[in-house]
Design a protein around this motif. Structure first.
Motif, PDB file in Angstrom:
ATOM      1  N   THR A 156      58.360 -45.060 -54.836  1.00 56.42           N
ATOM      2  CA  THR A 156      58.567 -46.358 -55.473  1.00 56.42           C
ATOM      3  C   THR A 156      58.670 -46.103 -56.971  1.00 56.42           C
ATOM      4  OG1 THR A 156      57.321 -47.524 -53.764  1.00 56.42           O
ATOM      5  CG2 THR A 156      57.631 -48.663 -55.864  1.00 56.42           C
ATOM      6  N   ASP A 157      59.853 -46.359 -57.534  1.00 61.97           N
ATOM      7  CA  ASP A 157      60.062 -46.034 -58.942  1.00 61.97           C
ATOM      8  C   ASP A 157      61.203 -46.890 -59.471  1.00 61.97           C
ATOM      9  OD1 ASP A 157      59.872 -44.682 -61.421  1.00 61.97           O
ATOM     10  OD2 ASP A 157      59.418 -42.793 -60.408  1.00 61.97           O
ATOM     11  N   SER A 158      61.565 -46.661 -60.713  1.00 62.71           N
ATOM     12  CA  SER A 158      62.628 -47.458 -61.321  1.00 62.71           C
ATOM     13  C   SER A 158      63.996 -46.845 -61.032  1.00 62.71           C
ATOM     14  CB  SER A 158      62.413 -47.553 -62.831  1.00 62.71           C
ATOM     15  OG  SER A 158      62.663 -46.299 -63.437  1.00 62.71           O
ATOM     16  N   THR A 159      64.983 -47.704 -61.035  1.00 61.62           N
ATOM     17  CA  THR A 159      66.356 -47.233 -60.862  1.00 61.62           C
ATOM     18  C   THR A 159      66.738 -46.283 -61.998  1.00 61.62           C
ATOM     19  OG1 THR A 159      66.913 -49.332 -59.830  1.00 61.62           O
ATOM     20  CG2 THR A 159      68.746 -47.985 -60.575  1.00 61.62           C
ATOM     21  N   ALA A 160      66.267 -46.590 -63.187  1.00 59.58           N
ATOM     22  CA  ALA A 160      66.601 -45.756 -64.345  1.00 59.58           C
ATOM     23  C   ALA A 160      66.067 -44.341 -64.163  1.00 59.58           C
ATOM     24  CB  ALA A 160      66.037 -46.384 -65.616  1.00 59.58           C
ATOM     25  N   THR A 161      64.850 -44.212 -63.617  1.00 57.52           N
ATOM     26  CA  THR A 161      64.270 -42.884 -63.414  1.00 57.52           C
ATOM     27  C   THR A 161      65.045 -42.106 -62.370  1.00 57.52           C
ATOM     28  OG1 THR A 161      62.096 -43.781 -63.965  1.00 57.52           O
ATOM     29  CG2 THR A 161      62.138 -41.647 -62.881  1.00 57.52           C
ATOM     30  N   MET A 162      65.565 -42.820 -61.371  1.00 55.46           N
ATOM     31  CA  MET A 162      66.304 -42.155 -60.300  1.00 55.46           C
ATOM     32  C   MET A 162      67.620 -41.564 -60.791  1.00 55.46           C
ATOM     33  SD  MET A 162      66.614 -41.194 -57.203  1.00 55.46           S
ATOM     34  CE  MET A 162      65.721 -42.064 -55.918  1.00 55.46           C
ATOM     35  N   VAL A 163      68.169 -42.099 -61.884  1.00 54.63           N
ATOM     36  CA  VAL A 163      69.492 -41.671 -62.340  1.00 54.63           C
ATOM     37  C   VAL A 163      69.573 -40.160 -62.515  1.00 54.63           C
ATOM     38  CG1 VAL A 163      71.102 -41.767 -64.288  1.00 54.63           C
ATOM     39  CG2 VAL A 163      70.105 -43.875 -63.382  1.00 54.63           C
ATOM     40  N   GLY A 164      68.573 -39.559 -63.149  1.00 60.71           N
ATOM     41  CA  GLY A 164      68.643 -38.123 -63.391  1.00 60.71           C
ATOM     42  C   GLY A 164      68.000 -37.279 -62.314  1.00 60.71           C
ATOM     43  N   ALA A 165      67.437 -37.927 -61.278  1.00 57.76           N
ATOM     44  CA  ALA A 165      66.657 -37.174 -60.292  1.00 57.76           C
ATOM     45  C   ALA A 165      67.268 -37.169 -58.908  1.00 57.76           C
ATOM     46  CB  ALA A 165      65.244 -37.751 -60.217  1.00 57.76           C
ATOM     47  N   ALA A 166      68.296 -37.943 -58.688  1.00 58.09           N
ATOM     48  CA  ALA A 166      68.830 -38.109 -57.337  1.00 58.09           C
ATOM     49  C   ALA A 166      69.270 -36.787 -56.724  1.00 58.09           C
ATOM     50  CB  ALA A 166      69.985 -39.106 -57.349  1.00 58.09           C
ATOM     51  N   ALA A 167      69.923 -35.936 -57.498  1.00 58.97           N
ATOM     52  CA  ALA A 167      70.430 -34.671 -56.954  1.00 58.97           C
ATOM     53  C   ALA A 167      69.286 -33.778 -56.489  1.00 58.97           C
ATOM     54  CB  ALA A 167      71.270 -33.959 -58.002  1.00 58.97           C
ATOM     55  N   THR A 168      68.191 -33.785 -57.255  1.00 55.23           N
ATOM     56  CA  THR A 168      67.033 -32.966 -56.859  1.00 55.23           C
ATOM     57  C   THR A 168      66.346 -33.557 -55.641  1.00 55.23           C
ATOM     58  OG1 THR A 168      66.679 -32.268 -59.144  1.00 55.23           O
ATOM     59  CG2 THR A 168      64.820 -32.046 -57.634  1.00 55.23           C
ATOM     60  N   LEU A 169      66.174 -34.868 -55.622  1.00 55.58           N
ATOM     61  CA  LEU A 169      65.528 -35.520 -54.481  1.00 55.58           C
ATOM     62  C   LEU A 169      66.311 -35.328 -53.194  1.00 55.58           C
ATOM     63  CD1 LEU A 169      64.263 -38.877 -56.007  1.00 55.58           C
ATOM     64  CD2 LEU A 169      62.887 -36.943 -55.231  1.00 55.58           C
ATOM     65  N   ALA A 170      67.611 -35.169 -53.327  1.00 59.20           N
ATOM     66  CA  ALA A 170      68.437 -34.972 -52.132  1.00 59.20           C
ATOM     67  C   ALA A 170      68.035 -33.713 -51.379  1.00 59.20           C
ATOM     68  CB  ALA A 170      69.910 -34.908 -52.525  1.00 59.20           C
ATOM     69  N   LYS A 171      67.350 -32.757 -52.063  1.00 57.01           N
ATOM     70  CA  LYS A 171      66.926 -31.507 -51.433  1.00 57.01           C
ATOM     71  C   LYS A 171      65.518 -31.594 -50.855  1.00 57.01           C
ATOM     72  CE  LYS A 171      69.680 -28.947 -54.828  1.00 57.01           C
ATOM     73  NZ  LYS A 171      69.624 -27.959 -55.947  1.00 57.01           N
ATOM     74  N   ASP A 172      64.809 -32.701 -51.136  1.00 60.73           N
ATOM     75  CA  ASP A 172      63.436 -32.844 -50.658  1.00 60.73           C
ATOM     76  C   ASP A 172      63.437 -33.330 -49.217  1.00 60.73           C
ATOM     77  OD1 ASP A 172      62.553 -32.011 -53.083  1.00 60.73           O
ATOM     78  OD2 ASP A 172      61.956 -33.987 -53.821  1.00 60.73           O
ATOM     79  N   THR A 173      63.188 -32.409 -48.312  1.00 65.15           N
ATOM     80  CA  THR A 173      63.273 -32.733 -46.880  1.00 65.15           C
ATOM     81  C   THR A 173      62.151 -33.652 -46.424  1.00 65.15           C
ATOM     82  OG1 THR A 173      62.027 -30.725 -46.376  1.00 65.15           O
ATOM     83  CG2 THR A 173      64.426 -30.565 -46.343  1.00 65.15           C
ATOM     84  N   LYS A 174      61.066 -33.754 -47.209  1.00 66.82           N
ATOM     85  CA  LYS A 174      59.937 -34.596 -46.799  1.00 66.82           C
ATOM     86  C   LYS A 174      60.077 -36.033 -47.292  1.00 66.82           C
ATOM     87  CE  LYS A 174      56.582 -30.801 -46.586  1.00 66.82           C
ATOM     88  NZ  LYS A 174      55.280 -30.298 -47.085  1.00 66.82           N
ATOM     89  N   LEU A 175      61.071 -36.309 -48.139  1.00 67.50           N
ATOM     90  CA  LEU A 175      61.293 -37.671 -48.618  1.00 67.50           C
ATOM     91  C   LEU A 175      61.805 -38.517 -47.466  1.00 67.50           C
ATOM     92  CD1 LEU A 175      61.474 -39.758 -50.912  1.00 67.50           C
ATOM     93  CD2 LEU A 175      63.793 -38.898 -51.362  1.00 67.50           C
ATOM     94  N   THR A 176      61.069 -39.568 -47.121  1.00 69.29           N
ATOM     95  CA  THR A 176      61.449 -40.413 -45.980  1.00 69.29           C
ATOM     96  C   THR A 176      62.053 -41.742 -46.403  1.00 69.29           C
ATOM     97  OG1 THR A 176      59.204 -41.328 -45.874  1.00 69.29           O
ATOM     98  CG2 THR A 176      59.673 -39.387 -44.518  1.00 69.29           C
ATOM     99  N   ALA A 177      61.782 -42.206 -47.605  1.00 68.45           N
ATOM    100  CA  ALA A 177      62.343 -43.476 -48.071  1.00 68.45           C
ATOM    101  C   ALA A 177      62.068 -43.607 -49.554  1.00 68.45           C
ATOM    102  CB  ALA A 177      61.739 -44.663 -47.320  1.00 68.45           C
TER     103      ALA A 177
END
Length: 664
Positions: free
Chosen positions: A498-519
């Motif tokens: 749970t975070d801000s859209t602005a924070t996600m802007v620079g992190a999406a590519a890295t999070l895409a590799k996190d296999t434990k991220l469920t939502a």
């Protein structure tokens, strides 16, 4: 070994005492053989039969020789035919050839005149029935006791106490010192045997209290005769003895008579109380011989729980009987293969027998990891640089796992826990307190559910976390900054963000590799942002607010001109739930890769009467603009096929629920 300090002469002396059973024949004793010459044993005094040869040191060759029998290092002893016969062969150093030759055949004179004859040591040879007798290994107090027990029930001579003690010692693997047949003279050491108590040198009334199993005691009885006995069990005043004393019955009848026709023969009885022999004995006549082997003592009643790692150093104590000599090594193994020893944190496998025991110079880094409920025995022995001691047992009781409620009700000690994820989640704070105090050894889950925790709880409950099994935790509400650590934490099976859209802007590519991220749930914005979720396969909740862009002429224009910068959102392949207001608070939101039938767009601020859709061209591609009552704000679905017109869109993909327009 050749050395300038070697004595000029060595006297080799053989002692055989003829105090055996009726079938023993002195004519069948053994003899010395060297250089083709034989030297038989002859009676020198009382019950002593002996032979003695003097050898002269040859400095040029470093050997000892005799003109008749040749070199000492080629001399042999040929055993006789009497089973159980013990010949004790000793060496004495001498400087006077005349004295050496005069008394070589009398072992008692050699022993009692230490100023002329320096005792070098002894070895015993026992004749047994085997065609090829095995030489016993190193003796321990335990092997002395076992050897003594093996003579219980044997027929023996009433005067054969020293032969019995000597045979016990030899069978265990250590020859008694040459001084042991005599009483009233100081004891001397030999091989493994040291003198633990030397009454003729310094008497003490409390000598009995120092007795331990495996010792051999020589003394003068209260009736005035010499005797020697073996401590076969117990210690101090509770010690028990095995020897050849008789037990009397009514009318003076001997209860353990051999009944073999010889009144001098008895049956060796089971261990009896030391008080039967030592009461009233003069301490100045007593010599106690003890093996120079370390003794290990262990803690009693050691209890732990499943999953515990127990350091062993504080539960094991080793002492050495010889002053100034320290323990240099330890060996350990354990009997329950489900548990395992560790050495400096490294698991030791298959250490379940003496043959596979681990060896270490220190117990400081030795632990046992308890993995199953029940009882385990850790066997340990110590080494003093010369001899190993007996194995000692450290008993470890491992308690079964308990429920969370039972654990919280336990006021002291350690526990292992086996319970549901729900029970653990409900009591996180209390369990963390126990874990931080070291009172929980392991936690296992009884079902398939996972322990629910927030990222904040995960940090606060770090001690508890380390006890949970891999994949046991589901984290909710983490921030994007916490994602990397969660991805690498073994106990975490999955986590939501749970975070801000602005924070996600620079992190999406890295999070895409996190296999434990469920939502992920993303909220808010502060201006035009380009958010690319390509590569993310997890479900995303995207709440878009805060953009300030608008269209002065409205989104009705085929090619609108923006005031300010719209948000540009590129969706990933996972299901994305987008929420956006069709008001000034939502500004302009451009959404690319929206997949009908998978993604969902919830639009507030519009009704069935006010919701409008317009065909537009954005960046040369067909797009559909969606507005409410005001056409200056809205959501634009980019890169839609030209076949999907605004009219078709409204007819096929829009519904209304709870005051919102739902696009799906």
């Amino acid at each position: 070994t050749a050395a300038t300090a070697n004595p000029a002469y060595l006297v080799l002396s053989v002692l055989d005492r003829n105090e055996y059973t009726a079938s023993y024949r002195t004519a069948a004793m053994g003899h010395l053989l060297g250089n083709g010459h034989s030297d038989a044993l002859t009676n020198v005094t009382s019950d002593a039969w002996s032979a003695g040869i003097v050898f002269t040191y040859q400095a040029s060759s470093g050997t000892y020789t005799n003109a008749t029998f040749g070199a000492l290092n080629t001399l042999s002893f040929v055993t006789g035919s009497d089973l159980g016969d013990t010949a004790t062969i000793s060496l004495y150093g001498a400087t006077n050839a005349s004295l050496a030759n005069s008394y070589a055949a009398n072992p008692y004179i050699l022993l009692e005149n230490a100023s002329y004859f320096a005792y070098q040591g002894s070895t015993a040879i026992v004749t047994n029935a085997a065609a090829a007798a095995a030489t016993p290994g190193q003796a321990t107090p335990g092997s002395i006791c076992a050897a003594a027990q093996s003579f219980v029930g044997a027929t023996w001579n009433l005067d054969g106490c020293w032969i019995l003690a000597s045979d016990i010692a030899a069978k265990a693997g250590a020859t008694l010192p040459a001084s042991s047949p005599l009483v009233g003279i100081p004891g001397i050491a030999n091989g493994e045997w040291i003198v633990a108590y030397n009454g003729p040198v310094a008497a003490s009334a409390g000598w009995v209290n120092t007795l331990t199993a495996g010792e051999i005691v020589a003394f003068v009885t209260t009736s005035g005769g010499g005797h020697i006995t073996t401590v076969a069990g117990g210690s101090g005043s509770s010690a028990t003895l095995i020897d050849n004393i008789t037990y009397g019955g009514p009318g003076g009848t001997i209860l353990n008579s051999a009944h073999d026709g010889d009144a001098n023969d008895i049956i060796v009885a089971s261990p009896h109380a030391a008080s039967q022999e030592f009461t009233g004995v003069n301490p100045a006549t007593v010599v106690v011989y003890e093996l120079d082997t370390p003794t290990v003592t262990t803690t009693t009643g050691l209890t732990t729980s499943i999953g515990a790692t127990v350091a062993l150093a504080s539960h094991i104590t080793a002492t050495n009987p010889k002053a100034g000599q320290s323990v240099t090594q330890y060996q350990l193994y354990e009997t329950n293969s489900a548990d395992h020893l560790t050495l400096a944190g490294v698991t030791q496998t298959a250490t379940t027998s003496a043959a596979s025991a681990i060896t270490t110079a220190s117990l400081a880094t030795v632990s046992i990891v308890a993995t199953s409920a029940g009882t385990d025995s850790i066997e340990v022995r110590a080494y003093n640089g010369s001899y190993w001691g007996d194995w000692a047992t450290l008993t470890l009781t491992v308690n079964a796992a308990v429920s969370v409620a039972q654990a919280l009700a336990t006021q002291s000690g350690t526990v292992a826990i086996a319970d549901s994820a729900g029970a653990i989640s409900t009591n996180l704070a209390a369990l963390q307190t126990m874990a931080a105090a070291g009172r929980i050894t392991a936690i296992s889950l009884t079902g398939a559910d996972r322990v629910g925790m927030t990222a904040t709880q995960l940090t606060a409950d770090s001690a508890l976390l380390t006890l949970l099994p891999a994949g046991a935790v589901a984290i909710t509400g983490a921030t994007i900054a916490q994602a990397a650590a969660l991805q690498t934490t073994a106990q975490v099976a999955g986590f939501t963000i749970t975070d801000s859209t602005a924070t996600m802007v620079g992190a999406a590519a890295t999070l895409a590799k996190d296999t434990k991220l469920t939502a992920a749930t993303l909220t808010g914005n502060t201006g035009g942002k380009a958010l690319n979720l390509t590569g993310l396969t997890t479900p995303i909740n995207l709440n878009l607010t805060g953009n300030t862009a608008s269209v002065s002429a409205g989104l009705t224009a085929a090619t609108p001109t923006f005031l300010g910068t719209p948000d540009i959102i590129t969706l990933g392949s996972g299901r994305t739930l987008v929420a956006a207001p069709l008001t000034a608070a939502g500004g302009i939101e451009e959404i690319s890769n929206f997949s009908f039938g998978l993604d969902q767009l919830t639009l507030s601020g519009a009704t069935s009467a006010t919701l409008k859709a317009y065909d537009e061209t954005i960046g040369g591609q067909h797009a559909i603009a969606i507005t409410g009552a005001s056409t200056t704000h809205g959501v634009i679905l980019l890169n839609e096929p030209s076949s999907l017109t605004a009219k078709a869109f409204l007819a096929s993909h829009v519904g209304f629920s709870n005051g919102n327009a739902i696009v799906s």
